[in-house]
Design an enzyme around this catalytic site. Sequence first.
Site, PDB file in Angstrom:
ATOM      1  N   ASN A   1       0.864  -1.176   0.000  1.00  0.00           N
ATOM      2  CA  ASN A   1       0.000   0.000   0.000  1.00  0.00           C
ATOM      3  C   ASN A   1       0.905   1.232   0.000  1.00  0.00           C
ATOM      4  O   ASN A   1       1.464   1.592   1.032  1.00  0.00           O
ATOM      5  CB  ASN A   1      -0.907  -0.032   1.245  1.00  0.00           C
ATOM      6  CG  ASN A   1      -1.799   1.192   1.326  1.00  0.00           C
ATOM      7  OD1 ASN A   1      -1.814   2.022   0.417  1.00  0.00           O
ATOM      8  ND2 ASN A   1      -2.545   1.305   2.421  1.00  0.00           N
ATOM      9  N   TRP A   2       1.036   1.824  -1.182  1.00  0.00           N
ATOM     10  CA  TRP A   2       1.948   2.975  -1.307  1.00  0.00           C
ATOM     11  C   TRP A   2       1.353   4.239  -0.686  1.00  0.00           C
ATOM     12  O   TRP A   2       2.039   5.248  -0.571  1.00  0.00           O
ATOM     13  CB  TRP A   2       2.269   3.239  -2.782  1.00  0.00           C
ATOM     14  CG  TRP A   2       3.033   2.136  -3.462  1.00  0.00           C
ATOM     15  CD1 TRP A   2       3.502   0.977  -2.895  1.00  0.00           C
ATOM     16  CD2 TRP A   2       3.424   2.087  -4.845  1.00  0.00           C
ATOM     17  NE1 TRP A   2       4.151   0.219  -3.839  1.00  0.00           N
ATOM     18  CE2 TRP A   2       4.119   0.873  -5.045  1.00  0.00           C
ATOM     19  CE3 TRP A   2       3.252   2.947  -5.933  1.00  0.00           C
ATOM     20  CZ2 TRP A   2       4.636   0.512  -6.285  1.00  0.00           C
ATOM     21  CZ3 TRP A   2       3.766   2.582  -7.176  1.00  0.00           C
ATOM     22  CH2 TRP A   2       4.456   1.372  -7.337  1.00  0.00           C
ATOM     23  N   LYS A   3       0.080   4.202  -0.361  1.00  0.00           N
ATOM     24  CA  LYS A   3      -0.622   5.376   0.196  1.00  0.00           C
ATOM     25  C   LYS A   3      -0.405   6.592  -0.718  1.00  0.00           C
ATOM     26  O   LYS A   3      -0.333   6.414  -1.933  1.00  0.00           O
ATOM     27  CB  LYS A   3      -0.171   5.616   1.640  1.00  0.00           C
ATOM     28  CG  LYS A   3      -0.341   4.344   2.486  1.00  0.00           C
ATOM     29  CD  LYS A   3      -0.177   4.551   3.956  1.00  0.00           C
ATOM     30  CE  LYS A   3      -0.385   3.220   4.678  1.00  0.00           C
ATOM     31  NZ  LYS A   3      -0.324   3.348   6.127  1.00  0.00           N
TER      32      LYS A   3
ATOM     33  N   HIS B   1      -9.809   0.975   4.786  1.00  0.00           N
ATOM     34  CA  HIS B   1      -8.547   1.250   5.487  1.00  0.00           C
ATOM     35  C   HIS B   1      -8.780   2.291   6.589  1.00  0.00           C
ATOM     36  O   HIS B   1      -9.557   3.230   6.406  1.00  0.00           O
ATOM     37  CB  HIS B   1      -7.500   1.759   4.493  1.00  0.00           C
ATOM     38  CG  HIS B   1      -6.114   1.757   5.070  1.00  0.00           C
ATOM     39  ND1 HIS B   1      -5.696   2.717   5.957  1.00  0.00           N
ATOM     40  CD2 HIS B   1      -5.090   0.901   4.919  1.00  0.00           C
ATOM     41  CE1 HIS B   1      -4.443   2.456   6.315  1.00  0.00           C
ATOM     42  NE2 HIS B   1      -4.052   1.349   5.698  1.00  0.00           N
TER      43      HIS B   1
ATOM     44  N   GLU C   1      -7.159   4.716   7.499  1.00  0.00           N
ATOM     45  CA  GLU C   1      -6.892   6.107   7.096  1.00  0.00           C
ATOM     46  C   GLU C   1      -8.065   6.694   6.311  1.00  0.00           C
ATOM     47  O   GLU C   1      -8.292   7.907   6.326  1.00  0.00           O
ATOM     48  CB  GLU C   1      -5.575   6.183   6.309  1.00  0.00           C
ATOM     49  CG  GLU C   1      -4.388   6.024   7.261  1.00  0.00           C
ATOM     50  CD  GLU C   1      -3.122   5.495   6.628  1.00  0.00           C
ATOM     51  OE1 GLU C   1      -3.027   5.425   5.400  1.00  0.00           O
ATOM     52  OE2 GLU C   1      -2.208   5.126   7.402  1.00  0.00           O
TER      53      GLU C   1
ATOM     54  N   GLU D   1      -5.283  -5.108  10.665  1.00  0.00           N
ATOM     55  CA  GLU D   1      -4.374  -3.974  10.854  1.00  0.00           C
ATOM     56  C   GLU D   1      -4.751  -3.246  12.138  1.00  0.00           C
ATOM     57  O   GLU D   1      -5.633  -2.364  12.113  1.00  0.00           O
ATOM     58  CB  GLU D   1      -4.492  -2.989   9.680  1.00  0.00           C
ATOM     59  CG  GLU D   1      -3.953  -3.498   8.375  1.00  0.00           C
ATOM     60  CD  GLU D   1      -3.389  -2.356   7.532  1.00  0.00           C
ATOM     61  OE1 GLU D   1      -2.222  -2.463   7.139  1.00  0.00           O
ATOM     62  OE2 GLU D   1      -4.087  -1.376   7.280  1.00  0.00           O
TER      63      GLU D   1
ATOM     64  N   GLY E   1       2.009   2.733  10.882  1.00  0.00           N
ATOM     65  CA  GLY E   1       2.901   3.886  10.743  1.00  0.00           C
ATOM     66  C   GLY E   1       3.512   4.368  12.034  1.00  0.00           C
ATOM     67  O   GLY E   1       3.999   5.493  12.101  1.00  0.00           O
TER      68      GLY E   1
ATOM     69  N   SER F   1       3.305  -1.482  10.544  1.00  0.00           N
ATOM     70  CA  SER F   1       4.744  -1.345  10.818  1.00  0.00           C
ATOM     71  C   SER F   1       5.547  -2.594  10.458  1.00  0.00           C
ATOM     72  O   SER F   1       6.490  -2.951  11.164  1.00  0.00           O
ATOM     73  CB  SER F   1       4.974  -0.955  12.280  1.00  0.00           C
ATOM     74  OG  SER F   1       4.422   0.326  12.543  1.00  0.00           O
TER      75      SER F   1
ATOM     76  N   GLY G   1       2.886  -0.955   4.383  1.00  0.00           N
ATOM     77  CA  GLY G   1       2.784   0.461   4.036  1.00  0.00           C
ATOM     78  C   GLY G   1       4.162   1.043   3.758  1.00  0.00           C
ATOM     79  O   GLY G   1       4.731   0.870   2.682  1.00  0.00           O
ATOM     80  N   GLY G   2       4.725   1.720   4.755  1.00  0.00           N
ATOM     81  CA  GLY G   2       5.998   2.443   4.590  1.00  0.00           C
ATOM     82  C   GLY G   2       7.099   1.649   3.900  1.00  0.00           C
ATOM     83  O   GLY G   2       7.766   2.152   2.977  1.00  0.00           O
TER      84      GLY G   2
HETATM   85  P1  13P Z   1       2.784   0.836   7.756  1.00  0.00           P
HETATM   86  O1  13P Z   1       3.400  -0.458   7.239  1.00  0.00           O
HETATM   87  O2  13P Z   1       3.472   2.049   7.235  1.00  0.00           O
HETATM   88  O3  13P Z   1       2.615   0.807   9.234  1.00  0.00           O
HETATM   89  O4  13P Z   1       1.313   0.910   7.135  1.00  0.00           O
HETATM   90  C1  13P Z   1       0.479  -0.166   7.270  1.00  0.00           C
HETATM   91  C2  13P Z   1      -0.729   0.055   6.453  1.00  0.00           C
HETATM   92  O5  13P Z   1      -1.541   0.900   6.764  1.00  0.00           O
HETATM   93  C3  13P Z   1      -0.897  -0.742   5.241  1.00  0.00           C
HETATM   94  O6  13P Z   1      -2.174  -0.585   4.725  1.00  0.00           O
END
Ligand code: 13P
Length: 259
Positions: A10-12, A99, A101, A168, A174, A206, A227-228
């Site tokens: 997930n590149w966000k 998600h 977010e 999650e 994050g 994370s 994510g990150g």
């Molecule tokens: P991180 O891996 O940056 O914590 O993000 C997780 C996430 O929200 C994947 O959808």
Amino acid sequence: MTRLPLIVANWKMNTSLADAYLLANGVRNALHHLEHTEMVLCPPSVWLGLLAEHSVPPRQYSTLKLGAQNMHAAPAGSYTGEISPAMVREVAEYVIVGHSERVRYGRETVEQSNAKLHAALAHGLTPILCVGEPRKSKDSVRQVVQHLGHLVKGLSNAELREVVVAYEPVWAIGTGDPATPEYAQEVAWVLKQHLPAETRLLYGGSVEPGIAAGFLASPQIDGLLVGGASVNLKKFLTICQHADDTVVSARTATYRHPR
Ligand code: 13P
């Protein structure tokens, strides 16, 4: 048959177009080392069509797929700035739904996530449905199960089999404070009691290369939502390699030389 682990990136709201090509082409070029892992890249939606055309043609590569990070539930209409399920289906096979977010910044309700889930399935997309508790508490497992129940309302068992559930915990996203593999496994086990055996379950929050193997070793966890670390090609490929290695070592462990 062993199911392939699933690693979702997930590149966000990250990457320039040049970054997106570098990441997608980098993963595509490493596919010959990663034959036992399914990977889904979820770039920002403006890059989806371009990556589908130039880097990851839909369905051409059996183990590398594209996904959207979000979509609207309606088939079409006056929804400025939104993308429809049919639009996503032209360029991708997966879509992330609900998600945290989207909930936090987009004020998405459980009812809206549920409508998106139904719409995704109706359009032949595989939804990656996010569930997770907001804070660490003794009541976490019950909260997550309840959350899942509301999100999947109205889905048949056959439809639930097509859903990928991503556990999650919101507090782990994050923050650099991932759940322990033991904790994630415990929640995953409980969630799986409420899902058909075929439903895949991912952990996200994370995830970094150094801890990926711990989650992937769990029989309850079928993959990771990253994510990150997914916008760093080296880190992402290392995580995918861990997933591939778990399949190879499981096969080696059960292999008996014919006498
Ligand atoms: P991180 O891996 O940056 O914590 O993000 C997780 C996430 O929200 C994947 O959808």
